[in-house]
Every structure is written in C-alpha cells, then in structure tokens.
Design an enzyme around this catalytic site. Structure first.
Site, PDB file in Angstrom:
ATOM      1  CB  SER A   1      -0.897   0.012   1.229  1.00  0.00           C
ATOM      2  OG  SER A   1      -0.081   0.063   2.380  1.00  0.00           O
ATOM      3  N   GLY A   2       2.151   1.107   0.102  1.00  0.00           N
ATOM      4  CA  GLY A   2       3.003   2.293   0.138  1.00  0.00           C
ATOM      5  C   GLY A   2       3.235   2.792   1.554  1.00  0.00           C
TER       6      GLY A   2
ATOM      7  CG  ASP B   1      10.447   3.697   2.679  1.00  0.00           C
ATOM      8  OD1 ASP B   1      10.162   4.904   2.706  1.00  0.00           O
ATOM      9  OD2 ASP B   1      10.271   2.971   1.685  1.00  0.00           O
TER      10      ASP B   1
HETATM   11  C1  GLA Z   1       9.879   4.550  -1.641  1.00  0.00           C
HETATM   12  C2  GLA Z   1      11.354   4.349  -1.309  1.00  0.00           C
HETATM   13  C3  GLA Z   1      11.894   5.552  -0.520  1.00  0.00           C
HETATM   14  C4  GLA Z   1      11.545   6.868  -1.205  1.00  0.00           C
HETATM   15  C5  GLA Z   1      10.075   6.910  -1.617  1.00  0.00           C
HETATM   16  C6  GLA Z   1       9.748   8.123  -2.448  1.00  0.00           C
HETATM   17  O1  GLA Z   1       9.119   4.526  -0.482  1.00  0.00           O
HETATM   18  O2  GLA Z   1      11.551   3.184  -0.573  1.00  0.00           O
HETATM   19  O3  GLA Z   1      13.273   5.416  -0.320  1.00  0.00           O
HETATM   20  O4  GLA Z   1      12.381   7.077  -2.311  1.00  0.00           O
HETATM   21  O5  GLA Z   1       9.678   5.767  -2.332  1.00  0.00           O
HETATM   22  O6  GLA Z   1       9.898   9.289  -1.704  1.00  0.00           O
END
Ligand code: GLA
Length: 387
Positions: A125-126, A174
């Site tokens: 889901s991000g 993250d």
């Molecule tokens: C993903 C990647 C992060 C970052 C985001 C975009 O979540 O894992 O490192 O680059 O995309 O901001």
C-alpha cells in the site's frame, strides 16, 4: 496482539519456549517525496500500525518463516547457507536479505530461527510493509543474538539489503523512519548526511488520514528505478558545469539558472521536482515550527501537483483520491505518499470533516475507479520494540 501471535506461533511451531515477541512500525511520509536518493530532505513518521513478530533462536542453521498474512504459503524453510534472492521465496526475501546484510556488515549470525509475522499494514500500500519487515528482522537479530546494533545502523542495513539483495534501488527514508520512529513526532531527515531532528506533530483538532487506492504495486516492477536513473543523469549534466554533489544542493533560483544543461525535457522535469520538493520540505517544516498548519497543507498540495505533473508518478487512482479530497471543506492538505504509481495518499483533515471525507472521497473513488478505497485514521508511534 501479543497473545494472538504467541498462540499462533505455538500452533505452527509446537510451543513457545524461548520465543519472544516484537513490533516494528510502518511509516507515512508527510512531505519530501523522491528526494531521499537526491540528497534532499524528507519528513516521514512511524505509525502505530506495523509488523508484529515472534521469533525463537534455533540450535541449527535452519530458518523457518510463517506469515499470518500469507497463511496459504504455510511454513517456508530456508537456511543460513542459502542466503540468495529467490523469486519463489516471496516475502521471505526481506528477512533473508537482512540476515545476509548483517553478514556483509560484519555481524555474525551463527544459528537460525523460527519466525512468525502478522502485519496490520495493508501489503503493497506504500506504507512500507517491506521496510517494516526488514527492521523487524534487524531488531530481532540485534536483540536476540546480543549484537547490539544501534537503530540508525539497522536502517542502513535494511536499505543495503533492499538495494543489494532485493534489487530495489530505494533511498534511506523508509528504513530510517521506522528504525528511528518517535511517538507523536515526524523526522526531519537530511539524506545527504543523515543528520536529523524530531519535530512534534501537534494537530490540534485535526487527524492524519491515509487513503489506500488498493491499486497494488511493487517497487521492483514500478518505474521507481527509472526515475532514479533519470535524476542521476540530470545531475551529471549539471555537474559538467557546476560543482554540486546532489540535486538537493540546489535551491529553486540556482536550478532555474542551470536547468538548460539538462538536455531532455522529461529529465528536466524530474530534476525540477527533486529540487523544488526538497525546498518545499524545508519550508513545510518551518511552517510547522511556526504553527502554520495551513501553509504546511498548501505545501502538501503543491507536492502532489509536482509529483503528478513533473515527476509523473501518480496515476488516475492517486489523483482521484487527492483531487476529491481537495474539494472537501476541512481538508488542510492532501498528497500521494511513498513511491507512487498506486499505494496511498496522506491527508490532514479537521476532526469534524473526517467522516464526510471518508464518505465523499470513498464514493467518488468507487464511481470513477470501479473498486473501493480504504481509509485509515492513523497515529504516530515509536520505532521497533519488544512486546
Ligand atoms: C519509496 C522508497 C523511498 C523513497 C520513496 C519516495 O518509499 O523506498 O526510499 O524514495 O519511495 O519518496
């Protein structure tokens, strides 16, 4: 939750003797998207939803994995002598990657374990379910194997494993947000040198609402790596005439002066986003310090427009969620969060508008996209812990 996962562990592995329970959060990024691999700033926070885990050391070199989110897969077996990426191994490539990365960084893991996971972050889901599993694994190894790895190092190891074992060129955001999470605080992180400060998020009378598009994506098969290369190429073109280390070194005016060094128009747009988004993130954190939540919200909205038009990582699902959110009274700001191409949006919504938000955005989304979105009112929680 601890009782539930312990009980399940006993069902799957016979008993719970020597087993310990842990939690590792998910994360949401409030602003600063696709800046972390461009030497820019990010502003994420850890969530109170995440990955619950039970683990027990073994005497031999076997590794056994079980996820309550993929019960149909049953117990997946591997071994410390088989730490290689394998598509068939599915989600277990994340913990295996971390064990491998511990070895690469000189931390000795000399016996296997049995592990059970139960996550309450929607997969794909991000909200970083994969980084949550990576940090859970790192934390378990650090605690149960007496390795005493500092949390910041766990973040670096997690990213290293994702880059070099799982083949996703992600930045540090993250893993850092999860490993270093602090209750009721977001983390203002400068990815050029990993210096950071905590910023209290006091949303008097408002909530953080996450809308999940339910459009699944995996970073590996998205255009994530492509965007990253576009930025690297643009940086090289600028560096031919100017001594900078990353796009994050430029402010808006400097970028406007040198941008024609970037030959390709799409690439110029990608670099523009990286530069402007970094500056927006710095402004947003200042706005928050000045208690100007309205300005913070406007910068979130601008961030979305830039991700939609210049970085081109949104898509109809995320755009619908955000554009419908903007129509609602009481929405302070709304934008896509994470890598994009699906996944979630993050909105700051006044308490009194939350129900209307979920109702109206939900209906409009279903009408336009054909399937439902999910909504979560979330809270900012601490980093990994023992339960
Ligand atoms: C993903 C990647 C992060 C970052 C985001 C975009 O979540 O894992 O490192 O680059 O995309 O901001």
């Amino acid at each position: 939750m601890k009782d539930l996962i312990m009980k399940k562990f006993a069902e799957v592995y016979g008993d719970t003797e020597g087993a310990e329970a842990f939690f590792s959060p998910g994360r949401v990024n409030l602003i600063g998207e696709h800046t972390d691999y461009n030497g820019g700033h990010v502003f994420p926070c850890a969530l109170t939803i995440g990955t619950y885990a039970v683990a027990r050391k073994r005497k031999d070199r076997k590794l056994r994995f079980y996820s309550m989110n993929f019960e149909n897969l049953g117990v997946i077996e591997s071994s410390l002598d088989d730490l290689e990426f394998n598509k068939q191994a599915g989600w277990t490539n994340y913990p295996k990657g971390v064990i491998w990365a511990f070895g690469e960084k000189g931390y000795k893991v000399d016996c296997g374990f049995d592990m059970l996971l139960n996550g309450n972050i929607p997969n794909g889901s991000g909200l970083s379910s994969s980084a949550s599993v990576e940090i859970a694994t790192g934390y378990i190894l650090s605690e149960m194997y007496g390795l005493d790895v500092p949390n910041q190092e766990l973040a670096i190891i997690g990213q290293y494993s994702e880059n070099n074992f799982n083949g996703v060129n992600c930045g540090i955001m993250d893993q850092f947000a999860i490993a270093m999470g602090k209750k009721d605080n977001a983390i203002f992180l400068d990815t050029s040198d990993l210096s950071f400060e905590y910023a209290p998020i006091k949303l008097d009378g408002a909530k953080i609402v996450i809308s999940s598009s339910n459009k699944k994506r995996g970073l590996g098969d998205s255009k994530y790596n492509e965007r990253r290369s576009e930025c690297e190429e643009a940086l090289k073109e600028i560096q031919a005439g100017m001594g900078i280390n990353s796009l994050g070194d430029l402010n808006e005016e400097q970028f406007e002066t040198v941008k024609m060094a970037i030959k390709d128009e799409d690439r110029r747009k990608r670099a523009k986003h990286a530069v402007y988004e970094n500056q927006r993130t710095i402004k947003a954190v200042n706005a928050l310090k000045n208690n100007d939540i309205e300005l913070f919200g406007r910068l979130m909205n601008e961030s979305h427009v830039s991700l939609r038009d210049d970085y081109e990582v949104t898509g109809i699902e995320l755009d619908t969620l955000v554009e419908e959110a903007w129509k609602i009274d009481g929405v302070i700001g709304s934008r896509m969060t994470g890598a994009g191409f699906g996944g979630c949006t993050v909105s700051i919504v006044k308490d009194a508008a939350v129900d209307a938000f979920i109702d109206k955005v939900g209906k409009a989304y279903k009408d336009k996209i054909g399937y439902a979105a999910d909504f979560y009112v979330v809270e900012i929680g601490p980093g990994p812990c023992r339960l």
